[in-house]
Design an enzyme around this catalytic site. Structure first.
Site, PDB file in Angstrom:
ATOM      1  CB  CYS A  78      28.205 -12.982  41.926  1.00 41.96           C
ATOM      2  SG  CYS A  78      26.900 -13.946  40.619  1.00 41.96           S
ATOM      3  CE1 TYR A  79      23.204  -7.013  35.963  1.00 37.57           C
ATOM      4  CE2 TYR A  79      24.039  -5.573  37.857  1.00 37.57           C
ATOM      5  CZ  TYR A  79      23.482  -5.837  36.442  1.00 37.57           C
ATOM      6  OH  TYR A  79      22.481  -4.881  36.269  1.00 37.57           O
ATOM      7  CG  HIS A 165      27.508 -15.474  45.866  1.00 38.03           C
ATOM      8  ND1 HIS A 165      26.888 -14.017  45.672  1.00 38.03           N
ATOM      9  CD2 HIS A 165      27.682 -15.540  44.308  1.00 38.03           C
ATOM     10  CE1 HIS A 165      26.486 -13.919  44.706  1.00 38.03           C
ATOM     11  NE2 HIS A 165      26.570 -15.156  44.193  1.00 38.03           N
ATOM     12  CB  SER A 218       5.230 -21.907  63.458  1.00 36.35           C
ATOM     13  OG  SER A 218       6.795 -22.001  63.229  1.00 36.35           O
ATOM     14  N   GLY A 220       8.377 -23.826  65.643  1.00 36.12           N
ATOM     15  CA  GLY A 220       9.607 -23.837  65.041  1.00 36.12           C
ATOM     16  C   GLY A 220      10.289 -22.883  66.352  1.00 36.12           C
ATOM     17  CB  VAL A 221      14.525 -21.964  65.811  1.00 38.93           C
ATOM     18  CG1 VAL A 221      15.087 -21.367  67.497  1.00 38.93           C
ATOM     19  CG2 VAL A 221      14.745 -23.921  66.516  1.00 38.93           C
ATOM     20  CB  SER A 223       6.788 -18.831  66.262  1.00 39.82           C
ATOM     21  OG  SER A 223       7.006 -20.249  66.400  1.00 39.82           O
TER      22      SER A 223
END
Ligand code: XMP
Length: 596
Positions: A78-79, A165, A218, A220-221, A223
């Protein structure tokens, strides 16, 4: 001596991903800042990352060595691809023929890094600039419809550039392309991914020292996995957990978390009900970044209060931050800030700098966190749940003071009309905005809403192409939606705030939809978003955004069966506060998974 691929970081969103892919392919990799990089004898190849800059701005990076004399093979992405071409005398055009998300390349020469791939293949793009003139002695090896120089190579097959990418999972042969590059660098590989789990446990044990650990769960997975690492490192007597119910959790989510943990035998935990506090502080906030900053600050305040019950000097905070949380918050030296994740606000940064927080999984991507979770013995049904962002429903309820700072531009409306003049689809730019990531930078722009003009057969490919056309041609659009029920009515923007009522309503819609799609394993995550757009009866517009992904760095929208989708829309519209349910048809990039 261990072989190494050096990755030069120009601030791309995916630099870290390149490093991980290379390690997974059996060669050690290390990320360097351009100005710090020096050759070492064990470096067998170099990769230039993407980045948010344009080489035409005159601030192209100073590289201390001459690219043509590179002693080892070089790949620019890319860049990086543009920078190599620029340094060698090629030309780059800015702002024309932009491509975001899925694109196809035609390979003109399928040897070198394109060996054993396909003549036409799916790649992932995210760029505004592109190479328009090759350096002398270089050969074009792939093109797209928009960009004739999508990949090139030097005559001696040592220097390569790819505009797309290869490191992201959505590039069809991305891994093979990197593998080919490694084959050009060396004929043997010597890096083995060690017993990563034990390494991480050992690191936590060292970081903890003699202190106790307080983990902010939280739900979620991430934490949960961080907590398991802590338990393995210091034992259950020294690990305490708190869960803050922000009021922005999904239907019965906080209760489910507590139950799950009790079932798993964790009892050292406390539930903090902070709904009123969050709602009162966020009542009149309309800007996504402001929302995120307030949520992050409250999170720290509440955690601080919880810590004060312990002996302060003897406790460390643990967060389940993962890599995308840090990179999108602009943590890497040069990457642009896309959004401040709740665990990256100033207050947290300060605690991090003071050494009061540890983040055991901060270098991992979601897929790696899940694999680690399974290794640690967490049941697959917990590990494989959809991710849910820390700020929760607060960033899925778009609030508005009904005065958009950027009203929809009339010239853009006219251009949209013209673009789809002879199409089966018609489009409308909606007067709300959402966050996107284009060419490694942040955008905050309008969605365009598509629907079919007549009863023609629906086709995802047609919608995908329309979305791409609108986003690349219109400056004020970064996301596209589909209205399966047609666009029969105009929806008006109204003042809309975060409130108990708006949260309860989105919870109902989200719960119904999640129950109905949970059998579809390909859906990696599905935000449901509430827009401040209303019909004449005061009913509100919702959006569903089911995506496929592996690591959240890139994502594609899921192509749902149209009949099933129509059923879902009818069901949701039975709720008396729902006007319609639109379907998000944007990949990441150009849009992020969440809307804010
Ligand atoms: P985006 O919207 O940036 O999201 O494509 C990538 C992934 O990160 C989640 N996300 C967050 N997770 N705190 C988190 O813990 C946050 O502030 C946050 N913002 C986004 C998002 O749900 C997706 O899985």
């Amino acid at each position: 001596m261990q072989k190494e691929i050096a990755i030069i970081d120009f601030g791309g969103q995916y630099t870290h991903l390149i490093a991980r892919r290379i390690r997974n392919l059996g060669i050690f990799s290390e990320i360097y800042q351009p100005e710090d990089f020096e050759f070492k004898p064990n470096i067998i190849g170099i990769i230039f990352s993407g980045g948010p800059q344009t080489v035409n701005a005159g601030d192209a990076y100073k590289i201390k060595w001459s690219i043509e004399d590179s002693p080892v093979p070089l790949l620019g992405i890319c860049y990086g691809h543009q920078l190599i071409a620029h340094k060698l005398g090629g030309k780059i055009a800015s702002g024309r023929n932009k491509e975001y998300g899925y694109t196809e390349i035609d390979c003109i020469n399928d040897s070198g890094i394109l060996a054993d791939t396909a003549l036409r293949q799916r790649v992932w793009m995210s760029h505004g600039d592109h190479v328009v003139e090759m350096p002398d002695g270089y050969e074009i090896v792939a093109s797209t419809d928009q960009v004739p120089i999508a990949a090139y190579r030097s005559a001696d097959n040592k220097i390569f550039g790819v505009q797309f990418h290869p490191e992201v999972s959505h590039t069809e042969f991305g891994s093979k392309i990197l593998d080919n590059f490694l084959n050009i660098c060396t004929d043997s590989r010597d890096w083995k991914v060690d017993n990563f789990k034990n390494e991480l446990i050992e690191t936590v044990r060292k970081q903890a020292g003699d202190k106790d650990l307080l983990i902010l769960l939280s739900g979620g997975v991430d934490s949960l996995v961080a907590m398991e690492l802590c338990l393995a490192a210091v034992g259950s007597d020294r690990v305490f957990a708190i869960h803050i119910d922000t009021g922005f959790m999904r239907y019965q989510e906080s209760a489910n978390i507590i139950n799950h943990l009790h079932e798993l035998g964790y009892n050292n935990m406390e539930l903090i009900d902070a709904e009123d506090k969050y709602l009162s502080e966020l009542k009149d906030v309309y800007d996504p970044e402001e929302k995120r900053l307030i949520i992050g600050r409250l999170f720290v305040e509440i955690a601080d209060e919880a810590i004060s019950k312990f002996k302060k000097d003897n406790i460390l905070l643990v967060q389940g931050t993962i890599y995308p949380d840090t990179i999108e918050s602009g943590d890497s030296a040069k990457s642009a800030k896309i959004k401040t994740h709740h665990n990256r606000v100033a207050e947290i940064e300060k605690l991090l700098a003071e050494g009061k927080i540890i983040e055991p999984i901060r270098d991992l991507y979601k897929d790696e966190v899940r694999a680690l979770g399974i290794e640690l013995g967490i049941p697959p049904e917990l590990v494989n749940r959809h991710p849910f962002p820390g700020p929760g429903l607060a960033i899925r309820i778009l609030t508005s003071d009904a005065k958009p700072q950027i009203p929809v531009d009339n010239a853009e409306k006219a251009k949209l009309k013209e673009l789809f003049n002879n199409s089966l689809l018609q489009g409308e730019i909606l007067p709300v905005r959402s966050v996107g990531v284009m060419g490694d930078g942040r955008t905050y722009n309008h969605p365009v809403l598509f629907s079919y003009r007549s009863n023609s057969t629906h086709n995802w490919q047609e919608l995908r192409i329309a979305a791409r056309k609108a986003i690349s041609s219109l400056n004020s659009v970064n996301r596209a939606l589909f209205a399966i029920s047609g666009q029969n009515e105009k929806y008006g923007l109204k003042k809309h705030s975060l409130s108990k009522n708006s949260c309860d309503q989105i919870r109902q819609v989200d719960h119904l939809l999640m129950q109905r799609v949970k059998h579809i394993k390909e859906i990696w995550q599905m935000p449901v978003v509430q827009l401040p757009l209303f019909d004449k009866e005061g009913r509100q517009i919702y959006v569903m955004r089911p995506v496929t992904s592996i690591d959240a760095m890139t994502a594609d929208f899921y192509e749902m069966d149209f009949e099933f989708l129509q059923e879902l829309v009818w069901e949701v519209k039975k709720m008396d506060f729902v006007a319609d349910l639109f379907y998000d048809i944007t990949s990441k990039p150009p849009a992020t998974i969440e809307w804010e």
